[in-house]
Design a protein around this motif. Structure first.
Motif, mmCIF file in Angstrom:
data_model
loop_
_atom_site.group_PDB
_atom_site.id
_atom_site.type_symbol
_atom_site.label_atom_id
_atom_site.label_comp_id
_atom_site.label_asym_id
_atom_site.label_seq_id
_atom_site.Cartn_x
_atom_site.Cartn_y
_atom_site.Cartn_z
ATOM 1 N N VAL A 69 1.113 -1.249 0.037
ATOM 2 C CA VAL A 69 0.118 -0.078 0.154
ATOM 3 C C VAL A 69 0.923 1.231 0.087
ATOM 4 O O VAL A 69 1.855 1.396 0.854
ATOM 5 C CB VAL A 69 -0.918 -0.136 1.351
ATOM 6 N N LEU A 70 0.615 2.213 -1.100
ATOM 7 C CA LEU A 70 1.301 3.464 -0.983
ATOM 8 C C LEU A 70 0.281 4.507 -0.784
ATOM 9 O O LEU A 70 -0.402 4.809 -1.567
ATOM 10 C CB LEU A 70 1.857 3.664 -2.420
ATOM 11 N N ASP A 71 0.133 5.122 0.342
ATOM 12 C CA ASP A 71 -0.826 6.015 0.794
ATOM 13 C C ASP A 71 0.038 7.342 0.328
ATOM 14 O O ASP A 71 0.880 7.878 1.222
ATOM 15 C CB ASP A 71 -1.037 6.104 2.366
ATOM 16 N N LEU A 72 -0.598 8.184 -0.519
ATOM 17 C CA LEU A 72 0.270 9.153 -1.079
ATOM 18 C C LEU A 72 0.386 10.456 -0.186
ATOM 19 O O LEU A 72 1.338 11.269 -0.156
ATOM 20 C CB LEU A 72 -0.471 9.708 -2.483
ATOM 21 N N ASN B 188 12.257 9.773 -1.959
ATOM 22 C CA ASN B 188 11.152 8.825 -1.439
ATOM 23 C C ASN B 188 9.921 8.976 -2.515
ATOM 24 O O ASN B 188 9.474 7.839 -2.857
ATOM 25 C CB ASN B 188 10.432 9.290 -0.082
ATOM 26 N N VAL B 189 10.077 9.838 -3.324
ATOM 27 C CA VAL B 189 8.918 9.882 -4.461
ATOM 28 C C VAL B 189 9.373 9.044 -5.448
ATOM 29 O O VAL B 189 8.845 8.133 -6.049
ATOM 30 C CB VAL B 189 8.841 11.415 -4.919
ATOM 31 N N ALA B 190 10.869 9.280 -5.847
ATOM 32 C CA ALA B 190 11.290 8.301 -6.949
ATOM 33 C C ALA B 190 11.272 6.650 -6.540
ATOM 34 O O ALA B 190 10.961 6.144 -7.224
ATOM 35 C CB ALA B 190 12.733 8.707 -7.074
ATOM 36 N N GLU B 191 11.343 6.299 -5.217
ATOM 37 C CA GLU B 191 11.413 5.309 -5.035
ATOM 38 C C GLU B 191 9.810 4.577 -4.996
ATOM 39 O O GLU B 191 9.358 3.434 -5.381
ATOM 40 C CB GLU B 191 11.845 4.832 -3.459
ATOM 41 N N ALA B 192 8.784 5.369 -4.728
ATOM 42 C CA ALA B 192 7.406 5.148 -4.723
ATOM 43 C C ALA B 192 7.088 4.806 -6.240
ATOM 44 O O ALA B 192 6.288 3.934 -6.629
ATOM 45 C CB ALA B 192 6.548 6.301 -4.219
ATOM 46 N N VAL B 193 7.715 5.832 -7.241
ATOM 47 C CA VAL B 193 7.539 5.796 -8.600
ATOM 48 C C VAL B 193 8.101 4.300 -8.958
ATOM 49 O O VAL B 193 7.187 3.562 -9.964
ATOM 50 C CB VAL B 193 8.001 6.762 -9.357
ATOM 51 N N GLN C 196 4.589 12.063 -12.091
ATOM 52 C CA GLN C 196 6.151 11.782 -12.052
ATOM 53 C C GLN C 196 6.456 10.576 -12.920
ATOM 54 O O GLN C 196 7.625 10.231 -13.065
ATOM 55 C CB GLN C 196 6.212 11.357 -10.425
ATOM 56 N N PHE C 197 5.504 10.125 -13.796
ATOM 57 C CA PHE C 197 5.743 9.137 -14.599
ATOM 58 C C PHE C 197 5.956 9.462 -15.901
ATOM 59 O O PHE C 197 5.250 10.485 -16.448
ATOM 60 C CB PHE C 197 4.547 8.034 -14.714
ATOM 61 N N PRO D 117 4.218 17.035 0.770
ATOM 62 C CA PRO D 117 4.937 18.303 0.056
ATOM 63 C C PRO D 117 6.011 17.660 -1.033
ATOM 64 O O PRO D 117 6.366 18.464 -1.981
ATOM 65 C CB PRO D 117 5.385 19.315 0.911
ATOM 66 N N ALA D 118 6.663 16.660 -0.769
ATOM 67 C CA ALA D 118 7.480 16.029 -1.647
ATOM 68 C C ALA D 118 7.082 15.581 -3.060
ATOM 69 O O ALA D 118 8.053 15.747 -3.971
ATOM 70 C CB ALA D 118 8.256 14.522 -1.152
#
Length: 171
Positions: free
Chosen positions: A35-38, A52-57, A87-88, A43-44
């Motif tokens: 689960v990725l709870d955005l 952290n955003v790059a890893e989630a992507v 981000q994609f 603010p990132a």
């Protein structure tokens, strides 16, 4: 096999998160979804290059099945989910992903929102979206049987496609 739930609700631990988890488990009962709870990225998501955003992507792009879920805000999905999807890379960012758009709302007036608003963005990013989007009542989704009926109807298709993308990517 990785199954991921992406939650675009600005409230942590929301009903959207609960519903999306039920959808993911209904479609792939053999896999416990990540689960990725955005809202946790906060603010990132507003800039580029946050690790952290790059890893989630990366985690979402490497998943075989992703349930993208949002409450209906102002007749569409949330800005939080939009910031994440930005981000994609267009056309290829979700190229190996089977995606299922899910939205929750208070009434049936926005029932087409998952197909009209969220699904086209997922397709633009390269995702395969073999099933219709799912619109759920934010009050009754846990007991109204809609998720079970959707999983019964579309689960075989989603399972077959998510398995086929897995074998293609490992050849």
């Amino acid at each position: 096999m990785t199954v991921t739930v992406v939650v675009g609700n600005p409230k942590p631990a929301s009903r959207t998160r609960t519903a999306a988890g039920l959808v993911a488990r209904g479609l792939r009962p053999d896999v416990e979804p990540a689960v990725l709870d955005l809202v946790e990225l906060g603010p990132a998501l507003l800039g580029w290059g946050d690790p952290n955003v790059a890893e989630a992507v990366r985690a979402v792009a490497d998943s075989k099945l992703v349930v993208f879920a949002s409450p209906t805000f102002k007749a569409t999905y949330t800005g939080l989910l939009k910031l994440f999807l930005e981000q994609f890379d267009g056309g290829t960012g979700l190229a190996s992903v089977v995606a299922v758009p899910v939205m929750l709302g208070a009434g049936p007036v926005h029932a087409l929102a998952p197909d009209l608003l969220l699904k086209p963005v997922l397709v633009e990013l390269g995702a395969t979206t073999p099933a219709p989007g799912l619109y759920l009542s934010d009050k009754t989704f846990a007991e109204d049987g809609v998720i079970d009926a959707y999983a019964d109807r579309w689960g075989p298709v989603v399972r077959a496609l998510s398995r086929s993308t897995e074998s293609v990517n490992h050849v």
